[in-house]
Design a protein around this motif. Structure first.
Motif, PDB file in Angstrom:
ATOM      1  N   GLY A   1       0.812  -1.210   0.000  1.00 24.79           N
ATOM      2  CA  GLY A   1       0.000   0.000   0.000  1.00 24.79           C
ATOM      3  C   GLY A   1       0.843   1.257   0.000  1.00 24.79           C
ATOM      4  N   CYS A   2       1.922   1.268   0.765  1.00 25.33           N
ATOM      5  CA  CYS A   2       2.809   2.441   0.818  1.00 25.33           C
ATOM      6  C   CYS A   2       3.433   2.727  -0.541  1.00 25.33           C
ATOM      7  N   MET A   3       3.784   1.686  -1.274  1.00 24.04           N
ATOM      8  CA  MET A   3       4.397   1.876  -2.583  1.00 24.04           C
ATOM      9  C   MET A   3       3.432   2.572  -3.542  1.00 24.04           C
ATOM     10  N   TYR A   4       2.166   2.181  -3.503  1.00 22.14           N
ATOM     11  CA  TYR A   4       1.193   2.823  -4.387  1.00 22.14           C
ATOM     12  C   TYR A   4       0.903   4.261  -3.951  1.00 22.14           C
ATOM     13  N   PHE A   5       0.896   4.519  -2.649  1.00 17.59           N
ATOM     14  CA  PHE A   5       0.735   5.889  -2.165  1.00 17.59           C
ATOM     15  C   PHE A   5       1.869   6.775  -2.665  1.00 17.59           C
ATOM     16  N   ILE A   6       3.097   6.288  -2.549  1.00 11.93           N
ATOM     17  CA  ILE A   6       4.261   7.063  -2.985  1.00 11.93           C
ATOM     18  C   ILE A   6       4.192   7.335  -4.484  1.00 11.93           C
ATOM     19  N   PHE A   7       3.778   6.332  -5.237  1.00 14.67           N
ATOM     20  CA  PHE A   7       3.638   6.517  -6.686  1.00 14.67           C
ATOM     21  C   PHE A   7       2.635   7.626  -7.005  1.00 14.67           C
ATOM     22  N   ALA A   8       1.484   7.604  -6.339  1.00 15.22           N
ATOM     23  CA  ALA A   8       0.455   8.606  -6.603  1.00 15.22           C
ATOM     24  C   ALA A   8       0.945  10.015  -6.288  1.00 15.22           C
ATOM     25  N   ILE A   9       1.628  10.166  -5.172  1.00 13.82           N
ATOM     26  CA  ILE A   9       2.131  11.486  -4.776  1.00 13.82           C
ATOM     27  C   ILE A   9       3.213  11.965  -5.734  1.00 13.82           C
ATOM     28  N   THR A  10       4.044  11.029  -6.208  1.00 20.61           N
ATOM     29  CA  THR A  10       5.129  11.386  -7.119  1.00 20.61           C
ATOM     30  C   THR A  10       4.603  11.925  -8.442  1.00 20.61           C
ATOM     31  N   GLY A  11       3.373  11.566  -8.778  1.00 21.64           N
ATOM     32  CA  GLY A  11       2.787  12.058 -10.016  1.00 21.64           C
ATOM     33  C   GLY A  11       2.735  13.567 -10.084  1.00 21.64           C
ATOM     34  N   VAL A  12       2.606  14.235  -8.946  1.00 18.66           N
ATOM     35  CA  VAL A  12       2.599  15.696  -8.909  1.00 18.66           C
ATOM     36  C   VAL A  12       3.945  16.239  -9.381  1.00 18.66           C
ATOM     37  N   LEU A  13       5.035  15.597  -8.992  1.00 17.18           N
ATOM     38  CA  LEU A  13       6.359  16.038  -9.406  1.00 17.18           C
ATOM     39  C   LEU A  13       6.542  15.874 -10.903  1.00 17.18           C
TER      40      LEU A  13
END
Length: 388
Positions: A364-376
């Motif tokens: 779950g943490c990996m998918y959260f990090i991926f989603a947030i990284t999309g902003v960058l």
């Protein structure tokens, strides 16, 4: 039926059996090793051999395809997957299984590379989303059917492998009789720029990361969920019933997510699906042995992230020059392989040293990090893609 339609249906059939092979082998072999008292860490390490083979094939897939053509590479891939199936139940030693899984990984990678690149190259841009979604759904169908092979163990340890061998033999005959013997266009190959792999990743890294996450999720769940289930109190039949719902969720939502990505943007859909799928995975340990709650969460999580590989490829095709698509396909396969190697190993170590449910927290943490990284990634998309 037109020749192109027939070719596409044959490729889809190939992908279905490739999905079945991965969906069946990982959980069945994991159950065998768990029964033998092998630790989750060693279990996961042995399972990763399949993806080491896949990684090795990724390094030479482009050159092999140019030399052999699509049909010969697919035929070779099918044969490499089929032969070990006859040996797994009769040579139950870790070292032998490592080699056999290595061979299966080489074959699976050849099948995926040839089939998905063929689909990408012959599909018109306006139909790309639809065809990629159907491609992903086909793999998801096979991936969902595969774990049902656990139920065949009741008839004998060799039965799941023999049934899969028979299915793949039928597909092999179909490919040899009906699929044309073609190679990638030389003009297409000549247009590939130097350092094409680095450029494709630099320009589309966010579109290619979903392949890594999908590989991690798929291999990790197939290898580690049976161990997780046995550790918390599920029996083999319950595990066999639950595991396919990850793929079934992908079947339900693959096409709707593809249509939403056409309308609202693939990156927005990937970010939203990552958040929702990550949350669903993190909630699984809280359900304990409540079968139906676990089923619903796996269905939801699998539905949201089950299209990551195909959506990522479609997104890469949207933002990259066409001449870089073959290279991007290799990079995506490479990413998928890395994730597939990490999934069983990291998940197995977490089960062994932290807790059974920690594998879901990490996922779950990996998918959260991926989603947030999309902003960058959105902030950095300013340069135009000009080939020099």
């Amino acid at each position: 039926m037109s020749t192109s339609t027939l070719n596409y249906l044959i490729l889809i059939t190939v992908i279905v059996v490739a999905g079945i092979s991965q969906g069946l082998l990982l959980p069945v072999l994991s159950i065998f090793l768990e029964r033998q008292g092998v630790s989750p860490g060693v279990n996961g390490l042995n399972a990763a051999a399949l993806y080491v083979g896949s990684f090795a094939m990724t390094l030479v897939a482009e050159r092999l395809l140019g030399a052999l053509g699509f049909k010969k590479l697919i035929v070779g891939g099918l044969m490499l997957v089929m032969l070990p199936l006859l040996l797994f139940p009769y040579f139950a030693e870790l070292k032998i299984w490592f080699v056999l899984r290595l061979i299966v990984g080489i074959g699976d990678s050849a099948l995926h590379y040839a089939a998905q690149l063929w689909v990408l190259l012959v599909t018109a841009p306006e139909k790309r989303g639809r065809y990629i979604s159907l491609y992903g759904m086909s793999y998801g169908l096979g991936f969902s059917i595969g774990p049902l092979g656990i139920k065949l163990l009741a008839f004998g340890d060799a039965v799941p492998f023999l049934v899969l061998f028979a299915a793949m033999a039928a597909v092999l005959i179909l490919v040899m009789m009906k699929l044309p013997d073609t190679k990638p266009e030389k003009a297409e190959q000549g247009q590939l720029p130097e350092r094409r792999f680095r450029r494709s990743f630099t320009w589309a890294w966010y579109a290619l990361l979903p392949a890594l996450l999908y590989g991690y999720m798929e291999a990790g769940m197939n290898s580690n969920f049976p161990v997780y289930g046995l550790r918390i109190g599920y029996d083999a039949n319950e595990i066999a019933s639950l595991l396919p719902f990850i793929g079934i969720g992908g079947l339900f939502l693959q096409l709707p997510l593809g249509m939403l990505s056409d309308r609202y943007g693939r990156k927005n859909v990937l970010m939203t699906a990552g958040l929702g799928g990550g949350l669903a995975f993190m909630l699984v340990p809280l359900t304990g042995t409540h079968f139906w709650l676990t089923l619903i969460l796996l269905l939801l999580a699998g539905g949201l992230v089950g299209s990551f590989f195909s959506l990522g490829l479609a997104y890469a095709a949207d933002i990259l020059p066409k001449s870089l698509l073959p290279a991007a396909n290799v990079v995506a396969s490479f990413q998928f392989t890395i994730g597939s190697i990490l999934g069983p190993n990291l998940g197995g170590q977490l089960i062994n040293w932290v807790s059974p449910g920690s594998m879901f927290i990490m996922l779950g943490c990996m998918y959260f990090i991926f989603a947030i990284t999309g902003v960058l990634f959105r902030r950095k998309r300013e340069a135009e893609f000009v080939l020099k």
